[in-house]
Design a protein around this motif. Sequence first.
Motif, PDB file in Angstrom:
ATOM      1  N   SER A  34      -7.928   2.673  -2.246  1.00  0.00           N
ATOM      2  CA  SER A  34      -6.475   2.815  -2.260  1.00  0.00           C
ATOM      3  C   SER A  34      -5.865   1.963  -3.368  1.00  0.00           C
ATOM      4  O   SER A  34      -6.320   0.853  -3.640  1.00  0.00           O
ATOM      5  N   LEU A  52       0.841  -1.186   0.000  1.00  0.00           N
ATOM      6  CA  LEU A  52       0.000   0.000   0.000  1.00  0.00           C
ATOM      7  C   LEU A  52       0.881   1.242   0.000  1.00  0.00           C
ATOM      8  O   LEU A  52       2.085   1.156   0.303  1.00  0.00           O
ATOM      9  N   ILE A  56      -9.215   0.907   3.738  1.00  0.00           N
ATOM     10  CA  ILE A  56      -8.344   1.258   2.611  1.00  0.00           C
ATOM     11  C   ILE A  56      -9.120   1.231   1.287  1.00  0.00           C
ATOM     12  O   ILE A  56      -8.521   1.107   0.225  1.00  0.00           O
TER      13      ILE A  56
END
Length: 309
Positions: free
Chosen positions: A269, A229, A266
């Motif tokens: 993302s 990430l 997330i």
Amino acid sequence: MQLHQDVASLPDARRVLALGSFDGVHLGHRRVIGAAVEQAARSGLVSSVVTFHPHPMTVLRPELAPSELSTLTRRAELAAELGPDEMVAIRFTHELSLMSADDFAAQILHRRLGAEHVCVGHNFRYGHRASGTTESLAVSGRRLGFEVTEVPLLELHGGPVSSSRIRDLIADGAVEAATVLLGRPPWLEGEVVRGDGRGRGLGFATANLAPNPRSVVPGRGVYAGRANLPTGSHAAAISVGYNPTFTDDRDAVRVEAHLLDFDRDIYGSPIRLDFTHRLRDEERYGTVEDLIVQLHRDVARTRQLSTPA
């Protein structure tokens, strides 16, 4: 390293070119790029990785176009590790496909790119109907004033290191074998999207990946790997398949990653999943309890594999 996507606006320079598709930047590609970087350093020239985007088959025969190991951005990231000054992405169009091998050497390599030296792999082809070979490129180079280095084909484990061979291995789920040829684990890139929330209900929340179109997706199964990430990298147990315990839907393969010791929102993302080990085949379980037991085993095995010896 700078990525140029407009050849027409490329600054004038005398260049050593590494020329090829470089999809995946595997070990064979790295030899070609490394040869160009070394030659440029010896001669004081600009080292340039020259690739084509999109893949020629997506323009000429879309129905036959191969899946891609890497996006152009990822290709540039991997090439940058070898130290070239720039990457040049030549936009492949129908008009470019009609250019003869001689014209490509003269107009693109010599005039636009300022080639002083060109490094290519043994099986490199170019020009209309792929009529150009390394031999014809050397002939053009002698006429136009650039040298050509043909880098020998790299062979490992009984076969050539090629993007097509790596694609087949990944599609079969043989990610460890693909890792050997790539020089790194195979990966999938995309965006985290909302799933059905079933994993969280089982105690194993997952990040659901919407892969980039045309990506090579590993064969159905469960894998150990890493989820990368913008905020960091995390060990992950990754499922590729149809969730057969809960549904008979076979419309689309799902890619879901359970990030170990991680519990943050997330959604939306960007994410890259690296597939390091194949743990098992996808299976249908008779009860949810049986599935949960197996998920605990998968996570434990992933943790074990992600811990340095």
